[in-house]
Design a protein around this motif. Structure first.
Motif, short mmCIF file in Angstrom:
data_model
loop_
_atom_site.label_atom_id
_atom_site.label_comp_id
_atom_site.label_asym_id
_atom_site.label_seq_id
_atom_site.Cartn_x
_atom_site.Cartn_y
_atom_site.Cartn_z
N ILE A 48 5.80 -9.62 -22.77
CA ILE A 48 6.71 -10.52 -22.08
C ILE A 48 5.87 -11.69 -21.58
CG2 ILE A 48 8.18 -10.81 -20.05
CD1 ILE A 48 9.01 -7.89 -20.43
N LEU A 49 6.39 -12.89 -21.77
CA LEU A 49 5.66 -14.09 -21.34
C LEU A 49 6.02 -14.44 -19.91
CD1 LEU A 49 6.24 -16.31 -24.48
CD2 LEU A 49 4.31 -14.85 -23.98
N ASN B 13 7.39 -28.06 -12.94
CA ASN B 13 8.25 -28.27 -11.78
C ASN B 13 8.10 -27.13 -10.76
OD1 ASN B 13 9.54 -26.19 -13.11
ND2 ASN B 13 11.55 -27.16 -13.17
N ALA B 14 7.02 -26.36 -10.87
CA ALA B 14 6.65 -25.27 -9.97
C ALA B 14 7.53 -24.02 -10.11
CB ALA B 14 6.62 -25.73 -8.52
N LYS B 15 8.34 -23.94 -11.14
CA LYS B 15 9.15 -22.75 -11.39
C LYS B 15 8.35 -21.77 -12.24
CE LYS B 15 13.13 -24.42 -9.82
NZ LYS B 15 13.87 -23.92 -8.72
N GLU C 281 11.95 -26.21 -25.43
CA GLU C 281 13.35 -25.89 -25.15
C GLU C 281 13.58 -24.39 -25.08
OE1 GLU C 281 12.31 -27.99 -27.57
OE2 GLU C 281 12.97 -29.90 -26.70
N GLU C 282 12.99 -23.64 -26.01
CA GLU C 282 13.12 -22.19 -26.01
C GLU C 282 12.53 -21.59 -24.74
OE1 GLU C 282 11.88 -18.35 -28.79
OE2 GLU C 282 11.04 -20.31 -29.24
N LEU C 283 11.35 -22.07 -24.36
CA LEU C 283 10.70 -21.55 -23.16
C LEU C 283 11.56 -21.75 -21.91
CD1 LEU C 283 7.08 -22.78 -23.83
CD2 LEU C 283 7.87 -20.41 -23.86
N LYS D 265 14.12 -16.32 -18.12
CA LYS D 265 14.86 -15.90 -16.93
C LYS D 265 13.99 -16.02 -15.69
CE LYS D 265 18.16 -14.37 -19.61
NZ LYS D 265 19.41 -15.01 -19.78
N VAL D 266 14.62 -16.21 -14.53
CA VAL D 266 13.88 -16.40 -13.28
C VAL D 266 13.29 -15.09 -12.75
CG1 VAL D 266 15.14 -18.46 -12.61
CG2 VAL D 266 15.98 -16.23 -11.89
N HIS D 267 13.78 -13.96 -13.22
CA HIS D 267 13.25 -12.67 -12.78
C HIS D 267 13.11 -11.78 -14.00
CE1 HIS D 267 12.78 -8.87 -10.67
NE2 HIS D 267 12.48 -9.59 -9.60
#
Length: 101
Positions: A17-18, A24-26, A86-88, A93-95
């Motif tokens: 899992i990447l 943007n600090a996300k 774009e895929e990245l 997902k954020v979690h």
């Protein structure tokens, strides 16, 4: 006016899992293509051409962890597996728990 897609500045491989840090600090998480193939191989609909390769392939135990980020935001894993900017951003997902959905 199109929305600017953030660029990956750091990528880590965590058990196929990447973990991606963007400019943007996300921080977001994305299944690797290999991980998707494993999950899809258990699906009757999606796994038709993937089961044979996964069961007999000699490289299914270790993916390696060589990552490179190109100037356009494309991420290359182990010199051959590429992920577009774009895929990245759009498929991650954020979690990590949300990857099961």
């Amino acid at each position: 006016m199109s929305k600017q897609i953030p660029k990956a500045i750091k990528v880590e491989m965590v058990a196929s899992i990447l973990k991606i840090e963007f400019d943007n600090a996300k921080v977001k998480f994305l299944r690797s293509h290999y991980n998707k193939d494993i999950v899809d191989s258990f699906s009757l609909k999606k796994g038709k051409k993937k089961r044979f390769n996964l069961l007999l392939a000699a490289n299914n135990s270790w993916l390696g962890s060589e990552t490179a980020i190109e100037s356009n935001g494309t991420v290359i894993l182990n010199g051959k597996d590429s992920y577009t900017r774009e895929e990245l951003w759009n498929e991650s997902k954020v979690h990590i728990a949300y990857l099961a959905e």
